[in-house]
Design an enzyme around this catalytic site. Structure first.
Site, PDB file in Angstrom:
ATOM      1  CB  CYS A 157     -53.378 -37.380 -50.605  1.00 59.21           C
ATOM      2  SG  CYS A 157     -52.215 -38.340 -49.823  1.00 59.21           S
ATOM      3  CB  CYS A 188     -48.754 -38.003 -51.771  1.00 53.51           C
ATOM      4  SG  CYS A 188     -50.422 -37.715 -50.762  1.00 53.51           S
ATOM      5  CE  LYS A 237     -45.780 -37.542 -55.753  1.00 51.41           C
ATOM      6  NZ  LYS A 237     -46.029 -36.102 -55.695  1.00 51.41           N
ATOM      7  CE1 TYR A 266     -45.594 -32.810 -54.185  1.00 51.02           C
ATOM      8  CE2 TYR A 266     -45.496 -30.421 -54.252  1.00 51.02           C
ATOM      9  CZ  TYR A 266     -46.074 -31.791 -54.212  1.00 51.02           C
ATOM     10  OH  TYR A 266     -47.465 -31.442 -53.834  1.00 51.02           O
ATOM     11  CD  GLU A 323     -42.317 -36.436 -55.225  1.00 50.06           C
ATOM     12  OE1 GLU A 323     -42.214 -36.431 -54.036  1.00 50.06           O
ATOM     13  OE2 GLU A 323     -43.451 -36.219 -55.717  1.00 50.06           O
ATOM     14  CG  HIS A 333     -21.672 -48.320 -36.129  1.00 52.25           C
ATOM     15  ND1 HIS A 333     -21.553 -47.539 -37.082  1.00 52.25           N
ATOM     16  CD2 HIS A 333     -20.976 -49.344 -36.342  1.00 52.25           C
ATOM     17  CE1 HIS A 333     -20.390 -48.298 -37.748  1.00 52.25           C
ATOM     18  NE2 HIS A 333     -20.217 -49.203 -37.384  1.00 52.25           N
ATOM     19  CD  GLU A 339     -23.244 -44.762 -37.573  1.00 56.49           C
ATOM     20  OE1 GLU A 339     -22.569 -44.700 -36.426  1.00 56.49           O
ATOM     21  OE2 GLU A 339     -23.068 -45.771 -38.516  1.00 56.49           O
TER      22      GLU A 339
END
Length: 447
Positions: A43, A48, A51, A178, A182, A436, A441
């Site tokens: 990782c 990750c 990346k 993935y 990616e 908002h 939301e």
């Protein structure tokens, strides 16, 4: 005095191994960690973290264009791969230092050598030194799988992609998961011509179909070329790149072939089977809920077990191991309702059951969606649409799955995943006042 050199010997200083080592040492155990490459694991060093930094860098391609619609006089910009690459690797060096410091501060001994298991309580180092431990923890992770066909050695994997000398003008990415999607998004934003090759016609298997279909639609619009039902026949070396031969396709001349075709547990040559540790067909260590292997003194956590190949899961497994063995707080990891994300362009995120899984398991389900264009995209003149999807038990109203694709989807989902894990209902979302204006939301306005 202990009958062993160490209370715990950990093989592998990745996410799971580091957590188990630090916590065990904090409980007073005498701990040693063997790592043959760098502290931090996949990782931090080659996965990750670097990346995600490339993902951030890639986002500027669209942000710079969009900025003009927001009044910024942005000139035409060029991208320098070497600058980003070197800065990312510099940050990897920083993290390697922090992880090393963390282990040392906790009192764990770091041994920068390859280690193999030579007995239920014995480890032999590459230098030939043999040490003993009451417990051995295998946390060696996994490595990229490379298909076997003529010329496959001419390709690279996610291990090497961070170190490319120059940005490829043309890149073929093999895989539909993935990692493949990616890097397809990353290199496409950097200006490379990207072709993604997949053996089937399904990308991101296991994610909700509506969400992955939306990513495919957007990726095609962005110019990524997909070749489905295609098998690699061979790769030939050229003076200025390679020639890729696919089944049912014309040959392609490209600069780089990147294999993102799954990961294989790192158990080869560790000596595990010789001491009685059972491995599955993929070479993963078979463990019980308590992370114990078929040898009472040998445990395993993380990708080497091939349960859930996610860094936060490995960390939790390492924590559970240390708490149970040295902290007198036995517990196991709950693998239900684990959130996950794909840092594509735009990113996807999901938690809980997909619509298909819910219909198969529950029968009666209700699905609520919001298909909208983010405010920023509207003003920027970008027609890309986000999609949020909530799957509920048709009888109780409990939210059993939440899936989304759109800007900042992973950041939004992390908080929402708490609600799904807690078993809240659609009504609990409805009763929450919207924040908002925000994309998040939409979660409390789903119809």
């Amino acid at each position: 005095m202990s009958d062993y050199d160490y209370d715990l010997f950990v093989i592998g200083a990745g996410s799971g191994g580091v957590r188990a080592s630090r916590v065990s040492a904090a409980y007073g155990a005498k701990v040693a960690v063997a790592e043959e490459y760098r502290v931090g694991g996949t990782c931090v060093i080659r996965g990750c973290v670097p990346k995600k930094l490339l993902v951030y860098g890639a986002h500027f391609a669209e942000d710079l264009k969009d900025a003009r619609r927001f009044g910024w006089n942005v000139p035409d910009c060029s991208f320098d791969w070497a600058v980003l690459r070197d800065n990312v690797m510099g940050d990897v060096d920083r993290l390697n230092g922090l992880y090393t410091q963390g282990l040392e501060n906790a009192g764990a001994e770091i041994i920068l050598e390859r280690a193999t298991v030579t007995g239920p309580h014995e480890v032999t180092l590459a230098s030939g030194r043999t040490v003993t431990a009451k417990y051995i923890l295998v946390a060696t992770g996994a490595h990229p799988h490379v298909p076997d066909f003529p010329g496959s050695d001419l390709g690279i994997t996610s291990n090497e992609v961070f170190h490319l000398d120059k940005l490829p003008k043309r890149i073929v990415i093999a895989g539909g998961g993935y990692i493949a999607n990616e890097f397809a998004g990353i290199f496409n934003e950097f200006g490379s011509r990207v072709t993604l090759v997949n053996r089937s016609d399904v990308i991101l298997r296991g994610y909700d179909q509506s969400i992955r279909d939306r990513l495919l639609q957007i990726s095609l619009t962005k110019g990524i070329d997909f070749r489905f039902h295609a098998e690699f026949e061979k790769i030939e070396k050229l003076d200025d790149g390679v020639r890729v031969h696919l089944s049912g396709q014309d040959p392609m001349d490209v600069d780089v072939v990147l294999f993102a075709t799954g990961r294989v547990p790192n158990t080869m040559g560790l000596g595990l089977e010789a001491v009685g540790v059972e491995l599955d067909a993929q070479g993963a260590v078979k463990v019980g809920d308590d992370n114990r292997s078929t040898v009472d003194s040998i445990y395993a956590v993380g990708d080497v077990t091939n349960r859930v190949q996610l860094t936060p899961v490995a960390i939790r497994e390492g924590q559970a191991f240390a708490d149970t063995i040295f902290g007198d707080k036995p517990h196991t990891v709950d693998y239900s309702c684990i959130p996950s994300a794909v840092f594509s362009h735009p990113p996807m995120a999901g938690v809980g059951m997909t619509e298909g899984e819910a219909r198969n398991k529950l029968g009666s389900v209700k699905v609520y969606t919001s298909d909208f264009r983010a405010m920023k995209n509207v003003l920027a003149g970008r027609h890309e649409r986000a999609l949020y999807k909530m799957i509920c038990d048709g009888i109780t109203g409990r939210v059993v799955g939440l899936h989304m694709i759109g800007p900042d989807a992973p950041e939004i989902l992390q908080a929402a995943a708490v609600a799904v894990k807690a078993g809240l209902t659609k009504d609990a979302f409805d009763q929450t006042v919207a924040l908002h204006p925000s994309m998040a939301e939409e979660l409390v306005l789903l119809k």
